[in-house]
Scaffold this motif. Structure first.
Motif, short mmCIF file in Angstrom:
data_model
loop_
_atom_site.label_atom_id
_atom_site.label_comp_id
_atom_site.label_asym_id
_atom_site.label_seq_id
_atom_site.Cartn_x
_atom_site.Cartn_y
_atom_site.Cartn_z
N MET A 181 1.29 -1.03 0.23
CA MET A 181 0.10 -0.12 0.20
C MET A 181 1.18 1.53 -0.17
O MET A 181 0.92 1.93 0.49
CB MET A 181 -1.16 -0.04 1.53
N VAL A 182 1.71 0.91 -1.20
CA VAL A 182 2.57 2.85 -1.22
C VAL A 182 1.02 3.84 -1.80
O VAL A 182 0.56 3.58 -2.44
CB VAL A 182 3.86 2.09 -2.15
N ILE A 183 1.45 5.14 -1.22
CA ILE A 183 0.70 6.23 -1.74
C ILE A 183 1.63 7.10 -2.65
O ILE A 183 2.83 7.06 -2.66
CB ILE A 183 0.36 6.76 -0.62
N ASN A 184 1.51 7.45 -4.04
CA ASN A 184 1.96 8.40 -4.85
C ASN A 184 0.44 8.98 -5.33
O ASN A 184 0.38 8.53 -6.53
CB ASN A 184 2.84 7.53 -5.86
N ASN A 185 0.54 10.55 -4.76
CA ASN A 185 -0.35 11.44 -5.56
C ASN A 185 0.49 11.90 -6.07
O ASN A 185 1.48 12.00 -5.90
CB ASN A 185 -1.31 11.69 -4.25
N LEU A 201 0.77 16.52 -6.88
CA LEU A 201 0.54 17.15 -4.86
C LEU A 201 0.73 18.53 -6.13
O LEU A 201 1.43 18.70 -6.89
CB LEU A 201 1.26 17.08 -4.00
N PRO A 226 5.55 15.87 2.25
CA PRO A 226 5.90 15.95 0.61
C PRO A 226 5.75 16.86 -0.24
O PRO A 226 6.71 16.44 -1.66
CB PRO A 226 4.06 14.51 0.12
N PHE A 276 13.44 2.63 2.06
CA PHE A 276 11.75 2.25 1.71
C PHE A 276 11.23 1.74 0.37
O PHE A 276 11.27 2.35 -0.80
CB PHE A 276 11.40 4.16 1.65
N ARG A 299 12.55 10.96 -2.25
CA ARG A 299 11.89 12.10 -0.97
C ARG A 299 10.68 12.25 -1.08
O ARG A 299 9.88 11.55 -0.12
CB ARG A 299 12.12 13.67 -1.09
N GLU A 300 9.75 12.90 -2.08
CA GLU A 300 8.80 12.90 -1.86
C GLU A 300 7.74 11.88 -2.02
O GLU A 300 6.98 11.70 -1.65
CB GLU A 300 8.67 13.86 -3.61
N LEU A 301 8.18 10.49 -2.49
CA LEU A 301 7.34 9.95 -2.29
C LEU A 301 7.50 8.82 -0.86
O LEU A 301 6.64 8.52 0.00
CB LEU A 301 7.97 8.27 -3.34
N HIS A 342 8.26 10.45 1.98
CA HIS A 342 7.54 11.26 2.36
C HIS A 342 5.59 11.28 2.96
O HIS A 342 5.49 11.78 3.39
CB HIS A 342 8.04 13.09 2.20
N GLN A 343 5.29 10.39 1.57
CA GLN A 343 3.82 10.66 1.05
C GLN A 343 3.65 9.35 1.78
O GLN A 343 2.59 9.10 2.54
CB GLN A 343 3.65 10.11 0.14
N ASN A 344 4.56 9.05 2.51
CA ASN A 344 4.12 7.36 2.74
C ASN A 344 4.20 7.20 4.43
O ASN A 344 4.56 6.44 4.63
CB ASN A 344 4.53 6.46 2.50
N PRO A 401 1.42 4.96 5.76
CA PRO A 401 1.95 3.14 5.84
C PRO A 401 2.64 3.45 7.55
O PRO A 401 3.00 2.21 7.86
CB PRO A 401 1.83 2.38 5.05
#
Lengths: 230, 214
Positions: free
Chosen positions: A1-5, A7, A96, B69, B78-80, B82-84, B157
């Motif tokens: 469940m990796v989030i990648n939105n 922004l 992020p 990660f 970094r961006e990915l 920090h979203q998680n 997560p």
């Protein structure tokens, strides 16, 4: 469940500006302090030197610019210190969004509450100092281009010293030498305008300093903050 | 996504060494944290628990070693990452000049979450009725509750929490522990330090014990 939105950078930018302005307006001392300092310093000079208009108009550009520079220096500490002390800076570094966007927003907010008011007050104080009437345009233009440079370059110094408990002296030592080019070219532009000559050369150099620091300072600030919070 | 492991670890660290004030805090530490783990880092004061959490969150650079990660280096993504990630340090990051609701809404928006729900979320941490009070008028425990409220909205997560129970009352601790269990059931992980005994079932909690190095 990796989030990648994806922004929005713009919404991050406005979010920080809105927050910093809200905090500044609820903590009015921080806004008023540098402005009152600026007014007091400038008004003390005619009292100390005497009301002779020829002397005053000769030194007016220097007085206004030195006072603007010192009042910016006075307000710089606030830029990151309270965010560092209560942990919100950490949260910004871990958001992020790219850090340089958030830092650019913080610097813009700082200029809006400290630099912009100086531009409105300066012409009134210039009357007190018998500034040459040809020079008002040059004074406004140099302040408009120069005060953002002061905020941008100052932010690098603050970012480097934010982790140090007593960084006040170090901050002045770091930042004031960087302010000297702005001071030299701004006062020279105002002097030149008093002689009815073109001052576009000096203005172009201040503009170059402005765009150079606008594009590079946010990156330097975010790198410096990463070192300071390490 | 990675295909190297059958269960890809959410966050892993390789050969971590941390040196502070010329003293080795920990050396050659390998950590692997998978989805579903609650990891408690234990050890006496000054042993490097906070330093370890800050290294895992990417706030500090380790003297040696790397943090991954999703099998990618954290500072390359970094961006990915920090979203998680949700990191709460021992400073709550609450501004006294803003109200409880404004603080939470800002924190949510900064991390790309829905800030419209700030008011309802404050109910979860028993701050309903205080939402318009300036945070400078609230207590230390209430500041921490404002910071912790983000947990109820977070979709990240990986939760890294440094002393989350400080200044929180017993009922609040119970509620947080329930939330942790729910979070790991949904495929997340929690890494925390605390000096209190967790009342979570022993088989749920993995422990990393740090000891003084001489």
């Amino acid at each position: 469940m990796v989030i990648n939105n994806t922004l929005s950078y713009r919404s991050a930018f406005t979010l920080i500006i809105k927050r910093d302005l809200t905090i500044a307006f609820r903590h009015r001392d921080d806004i008023l302090n540098p402005i009152i300092f600026f007014i007091i310093v400038v008004t003390l000079f005619p009292l100390g030197i005497g009301p002779e208009s020829s002397t005053l108009s000769r030194i007016a550009p220097g007085i206004i610019w030195v006072a603007a520079l010192l009042s910016t220096l006075l307000s710089l500490d606030r830029l990151f210190k309270s965010d560092h002390n209560d942990g919100s800076l950490e949260q910004m570094l871990l958001s992020p969004h790219p850090v340089f966007i958030l830092m650019l927003a913080k610097i813009v907010a700082h200029w809006l509450v400290t630099g912009l008011p100086l531009i409105f007050i300066a012409p009134v104080l210039a009357v007190l100092l018998h500034l040459n009437e040809n020079s008002y345009g040059a004074l406004m233009l140099t302040l408009l281009l120069g005060t953002p440079v002061l905020s941008l370059l100052g932010a690098i110094g603050v970012a480097l010293t934010v982790g140090i408990q007593k960084g006040g002296v170090l901050l002045s030592l770091l930042v004031l030498p960087l302010y000297i080019p702005v001071l030299i070219f701004a006062t020279s532009a105002i002097d030149t305008s008093a002689m009815n000559l073109s001052y576009s050369g000096q203005l172009a150099i201040i503009a170059a300093l402005f765009f150079g620091s606008l594009t590079l300072a946010p990156f330097a600030v975010s790198a410096a903050l990463k070192v300071s919070t390490n | 996504m990675s295909i190297t492991n059958s269960i890809p670890s959410l966050i892993s660290a390789n050969n971590l060494t941390c040196i502070r004030e010329d003293r080795i805090l920990f050396e050659s530490l390998d950590i692997e944290i998978n989805a579903g783990d609650i990891v408690q880092i234990e050890g006496p004061n000054g042993v490097g628990k906070t330093s370890l959490l800050r290294i895992l969150a990417g706030l500090s650079e380790p003297f040696e070693g790397k943090v991954y990660f999703d099998n990618k280096l954290i500072n390359r993504n970094r961006e990915l990452f920090h979203q998680n990630l949700l990191y709460l340090g021992h400073l709550p990051g609450v501004k006294g000049e803003m109200s409880a609701q404004e603080n939470l809404a800002f924190n949510l928006a900064l991390h790309g979450l829905d800030f419209e729900t700030a008011e309802q979320t404050l109910q979860e941490v028993n701050l309903l009725g205080f939402e318009d009070a300036l945070a400078s008028h609230l207590s230390a425990g209430q500041h921490r509750r404002i910071a912790l409220a983000r947990l109820w909205q977070s979709k990240a997560p990986i939760w890294i929490l440094d002393e989350p129970f400080t200044a929180i009352d017993k009922l609040g601790v119970k509620k947080l522990e329930k939330l942790f269990l729910q979070h790991v059931k949904q495929g997340g992980c929690v890494i925390l330090t605390t000096h209190q005994d967790l009342s979570l079932p022993d088989e749920q909690v993995k422990k990393i014990v740090l000891t003084y190095q001489f």
